[in-house]
Enzyme design. Structure first.
Site, PDB file in Angstrom:
ATOM      1  N   ASP A 207       0.932  -1.164  -0.066  1.00  0.00           N
ATOM      2  CA  ASP A 207       0.027  -0.083   0.225  1.00  0.00           C
ATOM      3  C   ASP A 207       0.920   1.156   0.026  1.00  0.00           C
ATOM      4  O   ASP A 207       0.448   2.162  -0.637  1.00  0.00           O
ATOM      5  CB  ASP A 207      -0.972  -0.083   1.247  1.00  0.00           C
ATOM      6  CG  ASP A 207      -2.157  -1.225   1.025  1.00  0.00           C
ATOM      7  OD1 ASP A 207      -3.078  -0.543   0.597  1.00  0.00           O
ATOM      8  OD2 ASP A 207      -1.824  -2.233   1.333  1.00  0.00           O
ATOM      9  N   TYR A 208       1.947   1.354   0.881  1.00  0.00           N
ATOM     10  CA  TYR A 208       2.829   2.430   0.782  1.00  0.00           C
ATOM     11  C   TYR A 208       3.415   2.612  -0.352  1.00  0.00           C
ATOM     12  O   TYR A 208       3.575   3.818  -1.079  1.00  0.00           O
ATOM     13  CB  TYR A 208       3.677   2.311   2.049  1.00  0.00           C
ATOM     14  CG  TYR A 208       4.793   3.553   1.992  1.00  0.00           C
ATOM     15  CD1 TYR A 208       4.242   4.573   2.575  1.00  0.00           C
ATOM     16  CD2 TYR A 208       6.176   3.138   1.654  1.00  0.00           C
ATOM     17  CE1 TYR A 208       5.436   5.694   2.347  1.00  0.00           C
ATOM     18  CE2 TYR A 208       7.212   4.097   1.603  1.00  0.00           C
ATOM     19  CZ  TYR A 208       6.717   5.341   2.150  1.00  0.00           C
ATOM     20  OH  TYR A 208       7.665   6.342   2.238  1.00  0.00           O
ATOM     21  N   ALA A 209       4.129   1.491  -1.038  1.00  0.00           N
ATOM     22  CA  ALA A 209       4.845   1.668  -2.266  1.00  0.00           C
ATOM     23  C   ALA A 209       3.841   2.085  -3.258  1.00  0.00           C
ATOM     24  O   ALA A 209       4.090   2.812  -4.150  1.00  0.00           O
ATOM     25  CB  ALA A 209       5.404   0.097  -2.636  1.00  0.00           C
TER      26      ALA A 209
END
Length: 249
Positions: free
Chosen positions: A157-159
């Site tokens: 999700d962060y990436a």
């Protein structure tokens, strides 16, 4: 220092700590008046204001929730009204939330807020800034090397949120080229901040993953941003610059 940004006004989101604070200070050292946003770090924000003002330029600190598009828009408009112009926008505010897909323990609300801050907040800031930016202005967004490479689980999700910013930047570079506004992304690797100290339990492993065998410092990211914000980078746009010690080499 050359004062290559004298007479310019910069806005740095998330500028009270870590990489954002280093960027705000570096742009001020280059001669720019600098506004920055923060969420809760009042004492840190005061310290950054004091540092900027000690360099003989104007400083403006504003509280803004980067997940709220209306708050972001109001912040951008306030900076332009208070400082009289806007030449440089640096999107540094962001959050880092992990969670593997399919894990029932993952806090979905936190992941959703991460998207709202890391993607929605950047989009809102750019949309608000574009009508106000001087021709020949600069937009620089802080991404992550994880947008190019996911070395461990739980960061999808962060990436993805940071990869979206890089993709937006490439598209915005096309949209704004006619006005000679450049749009670029800086992707840091492991940087020594409070959230990711070079003395952590995993630091030794992280250092081994880089070609240079060390963590970077916030000032090294700030140097890359200052270059992209300055006159020598006028022909660089739609580019993603890794500042990662060779982690992606």
């Amino acid at each position: 220092m050359s004062k290559s940004l004298a007479g310019k006004v910069a806005l740095v989101t998330g500028g009270s700590r870590g990489i954002g604070a280093a960027i705000a200070k570096r742009l001020a050292a280059e001669g720019a008046d600098v506004a920055f946003s923060y969420a809760t770090s009042v004492e840190h924000a005061r310290a950054v204001v004091h540092h900027i003002e000690s360099l003989g330029v104007q400083a403006l600190a504003l509280v803004a929730d980067q997940a709220d598009p209306n708050a972001v828009t109001a912040m951008v408009n306030h900076v332009h009204a208070h400082l009289g112009r806007l030449d440089i926008l640096v999107n540094s505010a962001g959050v880092f939330v992990t969670g593997a897909i399919g894990d029932p323990q993952v806090n979905i609300a936190e992941l959703d807020r991460q998207q709202a801050v890391n993607v929605g907040g950047v989009v809102a800031a750019v949309r608000a800034a574009v009508p106000l930016l001087a021709n020949g202005g600069r937009i620089v967004s802080i991404g992550t090397m994880f947008a190019s490479r996911a070395p461990f689980p739980g960061i999808a999700d962060y990436a993805a949120s940071k990869a979206a910013v890089a993709a937006y930047s490439r598209g915005w570079a096309r949209d704004l080229g006619e006005r000679h506004i450049t749009v670029n992304t800086v992707q840091p690797g492991p940087i020594n901040t409070q959230m990711n100290p070079e003395t952590s339990e995993v630091a030794a492993l992280v250092k081994q993953m880089t070609a240079l065998g060390r963590y970077g410092q916030p000032e090294e990211v700030a140097g890359a941003v200052a270059f992209l914000a300055g006159p020598d980078a006028a022909y660089i746009t739609g580019t993603t610059l890794n500042v990662d010690g060779g982690q992606n080499s």
